[in-house]
Scaffold this motif. Structure first.
Motif, PDB file in Angstrom:
ATOM      1  N   ASP A   1       0.846  -1.185   0.000  1.00 36.88           N
ATOM      2  CA  ASP A   1       0.000   0.000   0.000  1.00 36.88           C
ATOM      3  C   ASP A   1       0.890   1.247   0.000  1.00 36.88           C
ATOM      4  O   ASP A   1       1.726   1.399   0.893  1.00 36.88           O
ATOM      5  CB  ASP A   1      -0.865  -0.030   1.273  1.00 36.88           C
ATOM      6  CG  ASP A   1      -1.863   1.109   1.308  1.00 36.88           C
ATOM      7  OD1 ASP A   1      -1.703   2.067   0.523  1.00 36.88           O
ATOM      8  OD2 ASP A   1      -2.806   1.033   2.117  1.00 36.88           O
TER       9      ASP A   1
ATOM     10  N   ASN B   1       0.324   4.092   0.919  1.00 37.94           N
ATOM     11  CA  ASN B   1       0.169   4.866   2.142  1.00 37.94           C
ATOM     12  C   ASN B   1       1.028   4.337   3.280  1.00 37.94           C
ATOM     13  O   ASN B   1       1.170   4.983   4.313  1.00 37.94           O
ATOM     14  CB  ASN B   1      -1.293   4.882   2.582  1.00 37.94           C
ATOM     15  CG  ASN B   1      -2.138   5.688   1.625  1.00 37.94           C
ATOM     16  OD1 ASN B   1      -1.681   6.715   1.103  1.00 37.94           O
ATOM     17  ND2 ASN B   1      -3.341   5.221   1.359  1.00 37.94           N
TER      18      ASN B   1
ATOM     19  N   HIS C   1      -1.108  -2.843  -6.259  1.00 36.76           N
ATOM     20  CA  HIS C   1      -1.198  -1.379  -6.247  1.00 36.76           C
ATOM     21  C   HIS C   1      -0.391  -0.866  -7.423  1.00 36.76           C
ATOM     22  O   HIS C   1       0.699  -1.339  -7.683  1.00 36.76           O
ATOM     23  CB  HIS C   1      -0.637  -0.817  -4.945  1.00 36.76           C
ATOM     24  CG  HIS C   1      -1.555  -1.039  -3.787  1.00 36.76           C
ATOM     25  ND1 HIS C   1      -2.600  -0.196  -3.513  1.00 36.76           N
ATOM     26  CD2 HIS C   1      -1.587  -2.003  -2.852  1.00 36.76           C
ATOM     27  CE1 HIS C   1      -3.236  -0.642  -2.444  1.00 36.76           C
ATOM     28  NE2 HIS C   1      -2.655  -1.732  -2.024  1.00 36.76           N
TER      29      HIS C   1
END
Lengths: 146, 518
Positions: free
Chosen positions: B97, B99, B516
């Motif tokens: 991810d 983030n 991703h």
């Protein structure tokens, strides 16, 4: 949501401040405009670390983000807001050129504005500075402030 | 901090003066005390099975590891082959991810664990295996490496699933945590007792294989180049540097090592590949020797069972699959799915054993440092009949060094640097594993941690001064004792891993878990 967004790269140096000043000038001229102030903490998922560094990593990351906000981003955001600009502050880990471009894409920014930092060190000579890499790969126009 | 550095420097400077007074006998005395005080445990761990296998005695512990790895391989449906490709995309960061940028990545968790395992086991351990068990040991080593991938998968999945995450954001994981929490979850008794037992063995394993064996072989390599000198001198220098890092907190030394070690690893494999390319016409013959030796022994001590035992022992010692140490190293990764780290960790025995150990074994076999009887084609045993005779009588890391020197005369110097760095990085990793087990037992606290770190440094000196046989036996015994406790726990907890695995892979297949975009 305003019509135009400028992504500004901050690094706590004069160059970053010059980029912000330029962005504010442009924002005044454009009118309805958001300035996204971004501070990127240089980090690679492919570095080598000791077990102890790994154990502490999550904590360090929080501290790094906290520090970037309190030292660089938040003061700049507050100052710009006081002058009436629409500003957001963003702090992320990663490669500065990749992250700035990713934020610009994500926010549909009109351009990226960064200050030029003099190249130094062997790494920069071989791989090029952040500015060089950003210019070479950015998906939106880039303005470099000398 | 400065005070501590100064203290370390003074210690290092003064000790030779003090030691000169009682020269000569220190190494011998250390060795004698050491061998007599650890012998009984070594005998217990390496006790033979009550029955003979193919006419030879067989240590039960080797059977234990093989059976464990085989059970996990079957139970998880050959996960090491099915998930191999997925492991590589996880390490590349395809499923990370964005983030979570700035957190510990799969790549970092894997390389940290690898720098603890890739080391002398790959260089010295393989030479010991091939020296005693003949080239046939390589076959069993590769097999053990492939099977061990499933053990790693199991323990590392559990390590991440049951790690402790503290309020301040630091994480701590390892077998002691999954033993306690996992057993509780399954309503099984004895988790706490296993955790305590594991921690005790982990501390001793850290002092043995993670410390003394490293110091011992580093000394052997250095003295092989500069000439013979007492082992405690090497020990003291190593102890001072390790002290500076783990007590003095001089992170820069560890960080430099962490960055140099991977390049040393690449350089080592590169050199092995070049030697193999130059001698390409012998590769077929070498594999023939490995294949034939695996089943006939080619006149080696103990026959093919001897080769098998050596292969499995050295593989386990090198890649630590089933031992539980990797579960500690991998547990800091940032992931919502514990299975992902298990999948990543199965690359570890592959890189360590199937790739690097095999390289070493091939170079030793091809280089001709093992003496072959031209009449029979079998290997010639040394006078004691315990190992294959080598052209210069060397064993362990010096044998590897001699083998590489047939290709590049300057390679022993590079190898000496590599050995010192590998030994150092392994010591740093194991000081961490040992410390985690120690704090689990006695509780956290600056003084308590300092006590362990000081003990760790003292054992470096002992390890460098003792003789190879005593150190190897003790190191093996402790590492395997960890595996006894850990694999026992894994048997009870493997249904949990299976549930996690099935859930994860079905979501991956259904498209719920996606890559991703970067």
């Amino acid at each position: 949501m305003s019509k135009t967004t400028f992504v500004v790269g901050l690094d706590g140096s004069d160059a970053g401040a010059r980029a912000l000043a330029f962005a504010q000038d442009r924002a005044k001229a454009v009118g309805d405009c958001t300035i996204a102030l971004c501070y990127v903490i240089e980090w690679s998922p492919f570095s080598f670390q000791t077990p102890e560094e790994n154990e502490q990593r999550h904590k360090r990351r929080e501290e790094e983000i906290e520090l970037a906000h309190s030292r660089v981003v938040d003061p700049a955001v507050t100052a710009a807001k006081a002058e009436g600009f629409d500003v957001v502050g963003i702090v992320k880990h990663g490669d500065a050129s990749e992250i700035l471009d990713a934020i610009a894409k994500e926010r549909g920014a009109a351009q990226i504005i960064i200050g030029r930092v003099g190249t130094r060190g062997l790494r920069e000579r071989i791989f090029g500075g952040v500015t060089g890499r950003l210019v070479a790969s950015a998906s939106v126009p880039v303005t470099i402030i000398p | 901090m400065k005070k501590q550095i100064f203290a370390a420097a003074t210690l290092a400077a003064l000790s030779p003066v003090a030691a000169v007074a009682q020269e000569m006998s220190i190494d011998d005395r250390v060795n004698q005390i050491f061998a007599s005080s650890t012998g009984w445990f070594v005998n217990l761990i390496f006790a033979p099975l009550p029955f003979e296998v193919a006419g030879a005695s067989f240590p039960w512990i080797v059977m234990w590891l093989v059976v464990g790895a085989t059970v996990f391989t079957i139970y998880f449906g050959a996960i090491q082959f099915r998930a191999f490709g997925h492991a590589i995309s996880l390490v590349k960061g395809d499923y990370s991810d964005p983030n979570d940028a700035g957190e510990v990545s799969h790549f970092q968790a894997l390389t940290t664990a690898l720098s603890g395992t890739v080391g002398l086991g790959n260089i010295a351990g393989v030479a010991v295996a091939v020296g005693i068990g003949g080239p046939g040991a390589t076959f069993w080593m590769i097999l053990a490496g492939l099977l061990g991938m499933a053990s790693k998968f199991t323990e590392c999945t559990l390590g991440v699933k049951y790690r402790n995450e503290y309020a301040d954001g630091t994480v701590s994981g390892g077998p002691m945590y999954y033993m306690v929490k996992g057993f509780k979850e399954r309503n099984l008794p004895g988790g706490g007792a296993l955790a305590i037992l594991f921690s005790i063995f982990c501390i001793l394993g850290a002092l043995g294989g993670g410390n003394m064996f490293q110091a011992n072989q580093a000394h052997a390599q250095i003295s092989g180049i500069v000439g013979d000198y007492p082992g405690w001198i090497t020990g003291l220098i190593f102890a001072a540097v390790v002290f500076a890092v783990i007590v003095g907190g001089i992170k820069s030394i560890a960080q430099v090592t962490e960055k140099v070690v991977p390049f040393m690893g690449i350089l080592y494999v590169g050199a092995a590949l070049i030697i193999l390319l130059v001698e390409y016409d012998k590769i077929g013959w070498a594999f023939g020797q490995i294949w034939a030796g695996a089943f006939t022994g080619l006149g080696v001590a103990g026959g093919f069972v001897g080769a098998l035992i050596q292969g499995f022992k050295r593989a386990a010692f090198s890649n630590e699959a089933g031992v539980g140490s990797a579960a500690i190293a991998h547990s800091a990764v940032r992931t919502k799915e514990p299975v992902t780290e298990g999948v990543v960790s199965l690359l570890e025995p592959f890189i360590d054993t199937v790739v690097i150990c095999t390289m070493t074994a091939l170079v030793i076999t091809i280089s001709g440092v093992l003496v072959v009887d031209p009449a029979t084609g079998n290997f010639v045993l040394n006078e004691a009949g315990t190992a294959i005779q080598t052209i210069d009588g060397s064993s362990g890391v010096q044998l590897t060094s001699a083998a590489f020197a047939t290709g590049f005369s300057w390679f022993p110097y590079v190898l000496a640097v590599a050995v010192v760095l590998f030994a150092f990085s392994t010591m740093i990793s194991w000081s961490y594993y040992g410390l985690k087990a120690w704090t689990y037992l006695v509780g956290e606290g600056k003084t308590k941690e300092l006590i362990f770190k000081l003990i760790f440094c003292v054992f470096i000196v002992i390890g460098a001064a003792a003789q190879l046989g005593a150190v190897i036996d003790f190191s093996d015994a402790m590492i395997f004792a960890m595996a006894v406790v850990n694999i026992t726990a894994l048997y009870f907890l493997m249904p949990i891993v299976k549930r996690e695995m099935n859930s994860y892979f079905s979501r991956l297949k259904s498209g719920e878990i996606v890559k991703h975009k970067h």
